[in-house]
Design a protein around this motif. Sequence first.
Motif, PDB file in Angstrom:
ATOM      1  N   TYR A  43       0.826  -1.197   0.000  1.00 54.63           N
ATOM      2  CA  TYR A  43       0.000   0.000   0.000  1.00 54.63           C
ATOM      3  C   TYR A  43       0.865   1.254   0.000  1.00 54.63           C
ATOM      4  O   TYR A  43       0.556   2.233  -0.673  1.00 54.63           O
ATOM      5  N   LEU A  44       1.949   1.229   0.773  1.00 45.32           N
ATOM      6  CA  LEU A  44       2.846   2.382   0.838  1.00 45.32           C
ATOM      7  C   LEU A  44       3.480   2.653  -0.524  1.00 45.32           C
ATOM      8  O   LEU A  44       3.507   3.794  -0.994  1.00 45.32           O
ATOM      9  N   VAL A  45       3.969   1.613  -1.171  1.00 43.02           N
ATOM     10  CA  VAL A  45       4.590   1.772  -2.490  1.00 43.02           C
ATOM     11  C   VAL A  45       3.562   2.276  -3.503  1.00 43.02           C
ATOM     12  O   VAL A  45       3.844   3.163  -4.315  1.00 43.02           O
ATOM     13  N   GLU A  46       2.355   1.743  -3.438  1.00 36.38           N
ATOM     14  CA  GLU A  46       1.292   2.171  -4.347  1.00 36.38           C
ATOM     15  C   GLU A  46       0.941   3.633  -4.116  1.00 36.38           C
ATOM     16  O   GLU A  46       0.763   4.404  -5.071  1.00 36.38           O
ATOM     17  N   ASP A  47       0.856   4.043  -2.854  1.00 37.15           N
ATOM     18  CA  ASP A  47       0.535   5.428  -2.517  1.00 37.15           C
ATOM     19  C   ASP A  47       1.634   6.368  -2.989  1.00 37.15           C
ATOM     20  O   ASP A  47       1.356   7.434  -3.559  1.00 37.15           O
ATOM     21  N   ILE A  48       2.877   5.990  -2.768  1.00 35.27           N
ATOM     22  CA  ILE A  48       4.002   6.829  -3.206  1.00 35.27           C
ATOM     23  C   ILE A  48       4.023   6.938  -4.726  1.00 35.27           C
ATOM     24  O   ILE A  48       4.252   8.008  -5.281  1.00 35.27           O
ATOM     25  N   THR A  49       3.761   5.836  -5.404  1.00 35.60           N
ATOM     26  CA  THR A  49       3.726   5.855  -6.870  1.00 35.60           C
ATOM     27  C   THR A  49       2.610   6.769  -7.372  1.00 35.60           C
ATOM     28  O   THR A  49       2.812   7.576  -8.283  1.00 35.60           O
ATOM     29  N   TYR A  50       1.438   6.674  -6.763  1.00 32.40           N
ATOM     30  CA  TYR A  50       0.308   7.504  -7.168  1.00 32.40           C
ATOM     31  C   TYR A  50       0.613   8.984  -6.954  1.00 32.40           C
ATOM     32  O   TYR A  50       0.362   9.816  -7.820  1.00 32.40           O
ATOM     33  N   LYS A  51       1.178   9.302  -5.783  1.00 30.15           N
ATOM     34  CA  LYS A  51       1.484  10.705  -5.492  1.00 30.15           C
ATOM     35  C   LYS A  51       2.577  11.233  -6.396  1.00 30.15           C
ATOM     36  O   LYS A  51       2.542  12.392  -6.808  1.00 30.15           O
ATOM     37  N   SER A  52       3.556  10.401  -6.720  1.00 36.55           N
ATOM     38  CA  SER A  52       4.613  10.867  -7.613  1.00 36.55           C
ATOM     39  C   SER A  52       4.072  11.091  -9.017  1.00 36.55           C
ATOM     40  O   SER A  52       4.506  12.007  -9.717  1.00 36.55           O
ATOM     41  N   GLU A  53       3.105  10.268  -9.446  1.00 35.99           N
ATOM     42  CA  GLU A  53       2.476  10.491 -10.744  1.00 35.99           C
ATOM     43  C   GLU A  53       1.671  11.782 -10.743  1.00 35.99           C
ATOM     44  O   GLU A  53       1.603  12.475 -11.760  1.00 35.99           O
ATOM     45  N   MET A  54       1.058  12.126  -9.616  1.00 36.29           N
ATOM     46  CA  MET A  54       0.313  13.369  -9.523  1.00 36.29           C
ATOM     47  C   MET A  54       1.247  14.572  -9.535  1.00 36.29           C
ATOM     48  O   MET A  54       0.923  15.622 -10.078  1.00 36.29           O
ATOM     49  N   LEU A  55       2.413  14.441  -8.916  1.00 41.35           N
ATOM     50  CA  LEU A  55       3.338  15.561  -8.809  1.00 41.35           C
ATOM     51  C   LEU A  55       4.191  15.750 -10.062  1.00 41.35           C
ATOM     52  O   LEU A  55       4.780  16.807 -10.247  1.00 41.35           O
ATOM     53  N   MET A  56       4.267  14.742 -10.902  1.00 38.27           N
ATOM     54  CA  MET A  56       5.149  14.810 -12.065  1.00 38.27           C
ATOM     55  C   MET A  56       4.827  15.989 -12.990  1.00 38.27           C
ATOM     56  O   MET A  56       5.743  16.696 -13.408  1.00 38.27           O
ATOM     57  N   PRO A  57       3.558  16.275 -13.338  1.00 33.46           N
ATOM     58  CA  PRO A  57       3.288  17.445 -14.195  1.00 33.46           C
ATOM     59  C   PRO A  57       3.727  18.761 -13.545  1.00 33.46           C
ATOM     60  O   PRO A  57       4.225  19.651 -14.228  1.00 33.46           O
ATOM     61  N   THR A  58       3.582  18.858 -12.228  1.00 33.38           N
ATOM     62  CA  THR A  58       4.006  20.066 -11.535  1.00 33.38           C
ATOM     63  C   THR A  58       5.514  20.233 -11.622  1.00 33.38           C
ATOM     64  O   THR A  58       6.013  21.331 -11.869  1.00 33.38           O
ATOM     65  N   VAL A  59       6.230  19.151 -11.431  1.00 35.40           N
ATOM     66  CA  VAL A  59       7.690  19.209 -11.509  1.00 35.40           C
ATOM     67  C   VAL A  59       8.125  19.573 -12.926  1.00 35.40           C
ATOM     68  O   VAL A  59       9.036  20.384 -13.114  1.00 35.40           O
ATOM     69  N   GLU A  60       7.472  19.001 -13.925  1.00 34.34           N
ATOM     70  CA  GLU A  60       7.812  19.330 -15.309  1.00 34.34           C
ATOM     71  C   GLU A  60       7.523  20.793 -15.611  1.00 34.34           C
ATOM     72  O   GLU A  60       8.316  21.463 -16.283  1.00 34.34           O
ATOM     73  N   ALA A  61       6.406  21.309 -15.120  1.00 31.97           N
ATOM     74  CA  ALA A  61       6.067  22.718 -15.350  1.00 31.97           C
ATOM     75  C   ALA A  61       7.090  23.633 -14.687  1.00 31.97           C
ATOM     76  O   ALA A  61       7.517  24.634 -15.270  1.00 31.97           O
ATOM     77  N   LEU A  62       7.485  23.295 -13.465  1.00 29.75           N
ATOM     78  CA  LEU A  62       8.496  24.103 -12.783  1.00 29.75           C
ATOM     79  C   LEU A  62       9.827  24.055 -13.507  1.00 29.75           C
ATOM     80  O   LEU A  62      10.544  25.055 -13.587  1.00 29.75           O
ATOM     81  N   SER A  63      10.163  22.907 -14.040  1.00 30.26           N
ATOM     82  CA  SER A  63      11.402  22.777 -14.799  1.00 30.26           C
ATOM     83  C   SER A  63      11.373  23.656 -16.046  1.00 30.26           C
ATOM     84  O   SER A  63      12.344  24.364 -16.345  1.00 30.26           O
TER      85      SER A  63
END
Length: 110
Positions: A43-63
């Motif tokens: 569950y922890l790995v799944e949650d971290i994966t989901y949150k990282s997928e959600m944050l990825m567009p934000t990180v790309e936009a900031l980049s």
Amino acid sequence: MSQQVELTFIVLGIIALILLIFSLLYAIIAFRKIGIVSKKTDYLVEDITYKSEMLMPTVEALSKLSKYSELLEEFVNENSKFTYDFLKKHASKLESKKKIEAKSQTKKEK
């Protein structure tokens, strides 16, 4: 003598059976705990994966934004004389707009 040997084997067998029962119970409990921990880890790995997928567009936009700001900074540094002249020419227009906005705000406040 054979009766004592039989009695000894019976007692040792009973002790071995009790130890076997305790070890089986311990193994069952340990395997259940291992199963619970593995589920929580999943569950922890799944949650971290989901949150990282959600944050990825934000990180790309900031980049991208940081790349654009670096390009703008380089452009301004290379053309600083042009930028200074442009601002000097249009400074009077900017000041007149600020004065007009200030007057309209004071009228609204009254």
